[in-house]
Design a protein around this motif. Structure first.
Motif, PDB file in Angstrom:
ATOM      1  N   ASP A  96       0.818  -1.213   0.000  1.00 49.75           N
ATOM      2  CA  ASP A  96       0.000   0.000   0.000  1.00 49.75           C
ATOM      3  C   ASP A  96       0.850   1.261   0.000  1.00 49.75           C
ATOM      4  OD1 ASP A  96      -2.893  -1.090   0.521  1.00 49.75           O
ATOM      5  OD2 ASP A  96      -1.576  -2.194   1.872  1.00 49.75           O
ATOM      6  N   ASP A  97       2.078   1.147   0.475  1.00 52.90           N
ATOM      7  CA  ASP A  97       2.975   2.296   0.513  1.00 52.90           C
ATOM      8  C   ASP A  97       4.402   1.762   0.513  1.00 52.90           C
ATOM      9  OD1 ASP A  97       3.842   4.894   0.574  1.00 52.90           O
ATOM     10  OD2 ASP A  97       2.902   5.405   2.497  1.00 52.90           O
ATOM     11  N   TYR A  98       5.346   2.649   0.241  1.00 54.31           N
ATOM     12  CA  TYR A  98       6.734   2.227   0.041  1.00 54.31           C
ATOM     13  C   TYR A  98       7.627   3.335   0.585  1.00 54.31           C
ATOM     14  CZ  TYR A  98      10.475  -0.159  -2.591  1.00 54.31           C
ATOM     15  OH  TYR A  98      11.588  -0.862  -2.957  1.00 54.31           O
ATOM     16  N   LEU A  99       8.600   2.965   1.424  1.00 58.53           N
ATOM     17  CA  LEU A  99       9.461   3.969   2.040  1.00 58.53           C
ATOM     18  C   LEU A  99      10.912   3.496   1.973  1.00 58.53           C
ATOM     19  CD1 LEU A  99       9.274   6.690   3.553  1.00 58.53           C
ATOM     20  CD2 LEU A  99       9.139   5.400   5.687  1.00 58.53           C
ATOM     21  N   PRO A 100      11.784   4.229   1.249  1.00 55.19           N
ATOM     22  CA  PRO A 100      13.189   3.817   1.164  1.00 55.19           C
ATOM     23  C   PRO A 100      13.955   4.193   2.430  1.00 55.19           C
ATOM     24  CG  PRO A 100      12.824   5.811  -0.125  1.00 55.19           C
ATOM     25  CD  PRO A 100      11.473   5.371   0.379  1.00 55.19           C
ATOM     26  N   LYS A 101      14.952   3.369   2.766  1.00 54.83           N
ATOM     27  CA  LYS A 101      15.847   3.664   3.875  1.00 54.83           C
ATOM     28  C   LYS A 101      17.017   4.496   3.340  1.00 54.83           C
ATOM     29  CE  LYS A 101      15.162  -1.005   5.795  1.00 54.83           C
ATOM     30  NZ  LYS A 101      15.875  -2.257   6.122  1.00 54.83           N
ATOM     31  N   PRO A 102      17.554   5.411   4.139  1.00 56.39           N
ATOM     32  CA  PRO A 102      17.070   5.826   5.463  1.00 56.39           C
ATOM     33  C   PRO A 102      15.845   6.728   5.317  1.00 56.39           C
ATOM     34  CG  PRO A 102      18.934   7.170   4.822  1.00 56.39           C
ATOM     35  CD  PRO A 102      18.770   6.140   3.734  1.00 56.39           C
ATOM     36  N   PHE A 103      15.033   6.781   6.359  1.00 61.33           N
ATOM     37  CA  PHE A 103      13.816   7.572   6.314  1.00 61.33           C
ATOM     38  C   PHE A 103      13.717   8.444   7.553  1.00 61.33           C
ATOM     39  CE2 PHE A 103      12.964   3.251   7.807  1.00 61.33           C
ATOM     40  CZ  PHE A 103      12.526   3.491   9.094  1.00 61.33           C
ATOM     41  N   ASP A 104      12.922   9.479   7.450  1.00 62.90           N
ATOM     42  CA  ASP A 104      12.636  10.334   8.604  1.00 62.90           C
ATOM     43  C   ASP A 104      11.533   9.665   9.417  1.00 62.90           C
ATOM     44  OD1 ASP A 104      12.927  13.305   9.737  1.00 62.90           O
ATOM     45  OD2 ASP A 104      10.806  12.758   9.776  1.00 62.90           O
ATOM     46  N   PHE A 105      11.763   9.529  10.723  1.00 60.19           N
ATOM     47  CA  PHE A 105      10.818   8.754  11.526  1.00 60.19           C
ATOM     48  C   PHE A 105       9.437   9.398  11.561  1.00 60.19           C
ATOM     49  CE2 PHE A 105       8.774   7.059  15.312  1.00 60.19           C
ATOM     50  CZ  PHE A 105       8.939   5.700  15.063  1.00 60.19           C
TER      51      PHE A 105
END
Length: 234
Positions: A96-105
């Motif tokens: 449903d969603d995708y977040l690459p590392k590193p990410f802002d918490f």
């Protein structure tokens, strides 16, 4: 909100879990794909935060199996790759969603909260019953315009009852939605927390106990007595 974090970098997994718990979520953690796959199908989670590259069962397979099962659980996929092609592939698997590392918490929290709102039948972003208003995103609850000083668990119970829209919610379901896998299924913690929530909500009483069934909040405060929680003898 119940969240499962499946991440093989243990320090990262634990940091994500701690942060989400600070925002009032009940969080379980799995450190490999085998454990994560099993947990995802034993408990109904609102959101699974899923590392794509996992030992054991691959994150892609876990995502595909969740989608195939027809569950309402939403998947936020994490990956060390920020390439557009990888994001497209992850979403094509049904994430449903995708977040690459590193990410802002703070972005992670916002995305998990947004997905959590989509994991249950559609409800308004601001919940309102009788003179009680609850804003899940801002973690604010008021009654008759006065802000309520609620713990995370009290807030979670109130949110679960308001989202039920007058339906009865069992103790078992409340334990599953508001606490994590470490909660003792034979504990009286739901009853104890419900008692303090009732006290903080004040009069007229809103939460009704249906013996042997669970709890509910009706659209209007009742004028007749509502069953109270028994006092623990300990």
């Amino acid at each position: 909100m119940r969240v499962l974090v499946i991440e093989d970098e243990q320090h990262l997994a634990d940091a994500i879990a701690r942060g989400l718990r600070r925002h009032g979520m009940a969080v379980d953690v799995a450190y490999d794909g085998d454990a994560g796959h099993e947990a995802a199908f034993v408990t109904r989670y609102d959101v699974v935060v899923l590392d794509r590259d996992l030992p054991g069962v691959h994150g892609d397979q876990i995502c595909a199996d969740l989608v195939a099962s027809g569950t309402l659980t939403r998947v936020l996929m994490l990956t060390a790759s920020g390439a557009v092609a990888d994001r497209v592939e992850g979403l094509s698997l049904g994430a449903d969603d995708y977040l690459p590392k590193p990410f802002d918490f703070s972005e992670l929290v916002a995305r998990v909260q947004a997905l959590g709102r989509r994991a249950t039948p559609v409800t308004p972003p601001i919940l309102h019953v009788a003179d009680v208003t609850l804003d899940p995103a801002k973690r604010i609850a008021t009654r008759a315009g006065q802000q309520l000083d609620l713990t995370n668990k009290e807030f979670g119970l109130l949110e679960a009852l308001l989202r039920a829209d007058g339906a009865v919610v069992s103790t078992e379901e409340l334990l599953e939605r508001v606490w994590d896998a470490n909660a003792d299924p034979f504990t009286t913690i739901v009853r104890v927390t419900m008692r303090t929530l009732r006290r903080k909500l004040g009069d007229p009483p809103l939460i009704e106990t249906l013996v042997g069934a669970g709890y509910r909040i009706t659209a209007e405060p009742t004028d007749h007595p509502i069953a109270a929680e028994p006092t623990d003898q300990s």
